[in-house]
Design a protein around this motif. Structure first.
Motif: not given
Length: 486
Positions: A27-28, A30-31, A138, A157, A161, A187
């Motif tokens: 998730g991080m 993706a952000f 986050w 992460a 990325q 995210s």
């Protein structure tokens, strides 16, 4: 027979968290990938890169960085925090605004030949609001983990990325639009899931850091600002001021190699920490410093080393970002202060640095492009190396803050206090000695304790000697081992 109160001593870095908490780093990642796509807007979303800066890229970039920097300042200065329900609604609204802004900007760059700067700037502002909200969310999630686990998750992460970034450059418009919307949405969904399952802290510490702590955080922010501004400046300078740039078709290759390179560099750093059983986040910014200096030198060679230059500058950026996150988390742990406070200041420095670095290049544009750009390259590279050196020297004395005792990272702030209180009672320490024991357990040195408690150097030494005698230890390392329970 195992000593009473002892806990098992696992590997220093919990690499198993990569599997167990894969949703957190995914998730991080993706952000972070979404943020990078938005900041490198045309390079990632156009079929053909417009090096001189098109009618969309610059306003979007300025909108994101200016909004993010200002919003982080507002967050840090805010005294009253909203209730949990209201905070969740604000987060969802801000994140949705950012997602919508990125979708509209992506559509505009493909549909319209000429996009009004006001429309592009508005999209950038919306994206900036979303970036701030998701960044803080986050931070609050990661602070629920111990720092060693956070280090593994953040590092993973940062490596991953670039994968969506590469895909973005290879797929058609419809797929790009889908990715632009899917990355932040995924995210946010993971953040809300963690909040619903109670995996975030029940409350966030809100105590303001002490004056001595704030000065350390401010110096960290200056380092982040110098690194961010210089990285952005050198990259933008050689994109906009040179006509002989990297071929657009090579960008996917560069970022694919960058993914592998980042994995290798971070893997070596984590392996070194694991082997030494020591939390050494300074390895990241040491390597970032060397990579950025290499990039400055490679850019001065223009076309002969452009691939090396691009990979070096992005690899350096990939190492500065996890350093920022881990400094914020480490500072929050050490000072028992709000993660929002630390992360907001360091993120303000980061986005303000991006903004200033980009704006400086625009200020140099009247000098001309290729001819003046090539003539200025030697001076620019010398200035860049000097700026990186200043940042490197400035932050290095703060190793004591971010190199907390490795054995302490398995303890939360609350359990560390409880453990020190328990030992104080067991060994008959006075109230003052208990206070110093907790500071020693946090890795504080005598100079810090003198200023914090307004006592003399001799008084600190006397208390230290008394604590060691009562607890039956001879060194601070033995004291830390006892606090850990081994």
């Amino acid at each position: 027979m195992e000593q009473e109160g002892a806990r098992p001593n696992p590997d220093f870095l919990p690499f198993g968290a990569i599997i167990e908490n894969w949703q957190a780093w995914a998730g991080m990642a993706a952000f972070l990938s979404w943020v990078n796509v938005m900041l490198c807007f045309e390079g990632a979303l156009r079929d053909e890169v417009i090096y001189e800066g098109g009618l969309v890229h610059d306003p979007v970039f300025y909108g994101i960085t200016a909004t993010a920097a200002l919003a982080f300042i507002v967050l840090r200065s805010r005294k009253n925090h909203p209730r949990k329900v209201a905070e969740k609604k604000l987060f969802i609204a801000a994140a949705a605004l950012g997602i919508i802004g990125s979708g509209v900007a992506t559509a505009l760059v493909h549909i319209a030949q000429i996009v009004p700067p006001a429309a592009s700037s508005a999209c950038g502002v919306c994206i900036g609001v979303g970036v701030v909200a998701i960044t803080i969310a986050w931070g609050k999630l990661l602070v629920a983990h111990d720092l060693r686990e956070s280090l593994v998750l953040v590092s993973t992460a940062m490596c991953m990325q670039w994968v969506p970034f590469v895909i973005m450059m290879l797929v058609p418009f419809a797929a790009r639009m889908a990715l632009v919307l899917a990355l932040p949405s995924a995210s946010v969904a993971l953040l809300l899931r963690h909040a619903a399952t109670g995996e975030t802290p029940a409350f966030e510490a809100s105590r303001e850091p002490r004056k001595t702590d704030s000065s350390i955080l401010n110096r960290m922010a200056i380092m982040v600002f110098i690194f961010s501004a210089t990285i952005q400046f050198i990259w933008t300078f050689f994109i906009k001021m040179f006509t002989n740039n990297l071929e657009p078709s090579l960008f996917p290759v560069v970022f694919a190699v960058l993914t592998v390179l980042t994995f290798a560099i971070m893997g070596l750093a984590l392996f070194a920490m694991q082997r030494q059983k020591s939390y050494r986040i300074e390895l990241y910014y040491r390597m970032a410093f060397l990579l950025c200096v290499c990039s400055a030198g490679a850019f001065s060679l223009a076309t002969q080393a452009s691939v090396l230059a691009y990979m070096s500058i992005y690899a350096g950026f990939s190492l500065v970002v996890p350093t920022l996150w881990m400094m914020a988390l480490g500072f929050s742990f050490m000072t028992k202060s709000s993660i929002t406070n630390a992360l907001s200041l360091l993120s303000t420095a980061e986005y303000a640095g991006f903004l200033i670095g980009f704006a400086l290049v625009d200020a140099l544009k009247p000098l001309g492009y290729s001819s003046y750009g090539n003539e200025l390259s030697a001076y620019i590279c010398t200035t860049v190396i000097f700026a990186f050196s200043v940042a490197y020297v400035w932050i290095f004395p703060e190793r004591d803050l971010i190199s907390l005792s490795p054995t302490m990272f398995g303890l939360s702030t609350e359990s560390l206090e409880a453990r020190c209180a328990e030992l104080g009672e067991r060994f008959g320490l006075t109230k003052r000695e208990k206070e110093l024991l907790e500071l020693f357990a946090c890795g504080r040195n005598s100079a810090y304790i003198e200023k914090e408690l307004f006592i003399s150097k001799n008084t600190v030494a006397s208390h230290r000697k008394s604590i060691y005698r009562k607890m039956g230890v001879k060194t601070q390392q033995e004291l830390l081992t006892l606090v850990e329970g081994n």
